[in-house]
Write an enzyme that holds these catalytic residues in place. Structure first.
Site, PDB file in Angstrom:
ATOM      1  N   LYS A 134      13.925  -4.212  -1.751  1.00  0.00           N
ATOM      2  CA  LYS A 134      12.982  -3.756  -2.766  1.00  0.00           C
ATOM      3  C   LYS A 134      13.548  -2.641  -3.632  1.00  0.00           C
ATOM      4  O   LYS A 134      13.284  -2.573  -4.825  1.00  0.00           O
ATOM      5  CB  LYS A 134      11.676  -3.307  -2.104  1.00  0.00           C
ATOM      6  CG  LYS A 134      10.890  -4.458  -1.501  1.00  0.00           C
ATOM      7  CD  LYS A 134       9.513  -4.018  -1.050  1.00  0.00           C
ATOM      8  CE  LYS A 134       8.719  -5.195  -0.506  1.00  0.00           C
ATOM      9  NZ  LYS A 134       7.360  -4.795  -0.082  1.00  0.00           N
ATOM     10  N   LYS A 215      11.724 -16.699  -0.208  1.00  0.00           N
ATOM     11  CA  LYS A 215      10.350 -16.738   0.294  1.00  0.00           C
ATOM     12  C   LYS A 215       9.361 -16.884  -0.865  1.00  0.00           C
ATOM     13  O   LYS A 215       9.566 -16.312  -1.939  1.00  0.00           O
ATOM     14  CB  LYS A 215      10.062 -15.451   1.080  1.00  0.00           C
ATOM     15  CG  LYS A 215       8.702 -15.416   1.753  1.00  0.00           C
ATOM     16  CD  LYS A 215       8.571 -14.201   2.648  1.00  0.00           C
ATOM     17  CE  LYS A 215       8.386 -12.925   1.859  1.00  0.00           C
ATOM     18  NZ  LYS A 215       7.972 -11.796   2.729  1.00  0.00           N
ATOM     19  N   LYS A 218       4.033 -13.767  -4.526  1.00  0.00           N
ATOM     20  CA  LYS A 218       3.154 -13.657  -5.688  1.00  0.00           C
ATOM     21  C   LYS A 218       3.840 -12.947  -6.847  1.00  0.00           C
ATOM     22  O   LYS A 218       3.470 -13.130  -8.006  1.00  0.00           O
ATOM     23  CB  LYS A 218       1.880 -12.898  -5.301  1.00  0.00           C
ATOM     24  CG  LYS A 218       0.759 -13.063  -6.311  1.00  0.00           C
ATOM     25  CD  LYS A 218      -0.580 -12.737  -5.716  1.00  0.00           C
ATOM     26  CE  LYS A 218      -1.691 -13.091  -6.681  1.00  0.00           C
ATOM     27  NZ  LYS A 218      -3.013 -12.892  -6.091  1.00  0.00           N
TER      28      LYS A 218
END
Length: 349
Positions: A134, A215, A218
């Protein structure tokens, strides 16, 4: 109190397990990203519903504190919390059986996180994959909150003396941190926390429809990559029709060499309750184009009643807020005496 008929759960909840309830405590959390996607449901929520009938004490938290490790619009965050609440109820989470609550309403989570952060080394956090992944997408190195949020995850679990945590493959290392922190605390202050055990999801990780190595998420910039459980039938058919596969038309399951088709098989098996082998056997003679249509129709059938219930519950803002407030009160009742003991052990009182 919340009658089951009010929640519209009766039609969608899984059958109760015949196994007796055990005297353990389950905790898990989900970020308020609005309405869940297919991967959220199959990888976590479906098993959450089942665990309600298998354990005598279950807590599920909408972890809004975790969500602000990346920038959030306040108005959108407020709505996402309510939408996630509606979605969990529609999928079968029953507040008569489960403590469903908003994380930030129980201040002991952050207070315990500070204590645990003082027992956690910097090198231990640097090696966690989420920090590397991230922070690489943010300017400079990312925030301190992003770096330390695994400690808050540990506090979420340990605050209730949880014994079991349902996790996916990508969260194993974070649970291992909670296990390590529990042992370190126990070594410092005496045996207090149980070391929580993992309940691994039976469903393989659901991958992106546009990049079957990644993966499903959203936040994926490709709109066709992710299927929301409230997508229209037309959108679901389009997304599966555009799903990346390969040049072999036969339906087989081989995640290493055929990740795209194997991802479709995984989804198909999960939404129908069949095994991978049964799905592949039933699909003999179908080419991948036809098979995409079959999987899309199975997904549409699975989520149609849940989608309708989500839309109904989203219109009842007062009811959703009431569910969360009552859940927070129950969570606080469990957390307060445990945290009081922690304060005494540490020397605060």
């Amino acid at each position: 109190r919340f009658p089951v008929s009010k929640l519209g759960i009766k039609s969608f909840s899984v059958e109760s397990s015949l196994a007796p309830k055990v005297a353990n405590r389950v905790f898990s959390g989900i970020q308020p990203t609005g309405v869940p996607h297919l991967g959220n449901y199959l990888g976590a929520i479906e098993s959450w519903v089942r665990l309600q009938d298998e354990y005598s004490s279950v807590l599920y938290s909408i972890v809004d504190l975790h969500s602000i490790t990346v920038p959030q619009d306040p108005g959108k965050l407020r709505q996402n919390i309510l939408d996630m609440t509606a979605s969990l109820l529609a999928c079968g989470i029953n507040p008569e059986q489960t403590v469903l609550f908003q994380q930030s309403k129980v201040s002991e989570h952050t207070e315990l996180a500070w204590i645990l952060s003082c027992l956690t080394s910097l090198p231990r956090l640097r090696h966690l994959p989420q920090w590397k992944m991230k922070s690489s997408g943010q300017k400079e190195e990312g925030s301190l909150g992003l770096f330390t949020y695994p400690v808050l995850q540990s506090a979420d679990v340990l605050l209730y003396k949880s014994t079991h945590v349902p996790v996916g493959e990508d969260q194993i290392q974070h649970l291992e941190l909670a296990q390590d922190v529990a042992r370190i605390f126990n070594n410092h202050y005496g045996c207090f926390f149980p070391v929580p055990k993992a309940i691994l999801s039976e469903t393989k990780k659901i991958k992106s429809l546009r990049n079957p190595i990644a993966k499903m998420s959203k936040s994926d910039p490709q709109k066709l990559a992710t299927v929301s459980i409230t997508d229209s039938p037309e959108d679901i058919r389009l997304k599966f029709r555009k799903a990346v596969t390969d040049f072999t038309s036969e339906v087989t399951y081989d995640p290493e060499t055929r990740p795209g088709v194997s991802n479709l098989v995984t989804m198909h098996a999960a939404v129908t309750g069949l095994s991978v082998e049964e799905v592949v056997h039933q699909s003999k003679g179908l080419d991948t184009a036809r098979y995409k249509y079959v999987v899309a129709e199975a997904v549409i059938e699975k989520f149609a009643p849940i989608k309708n219930e989500i839309e109904r519950l989203k219109a009842e803002k007062g009811f959703l807020e009431h569910v969360l407030n009552c859940g927070a009160e129950k969570a606080k009742e469990l957390a307060s005496p445990i945290y009081h003991e922690i304060r005494k052990l540490v020397g605060f009182s």
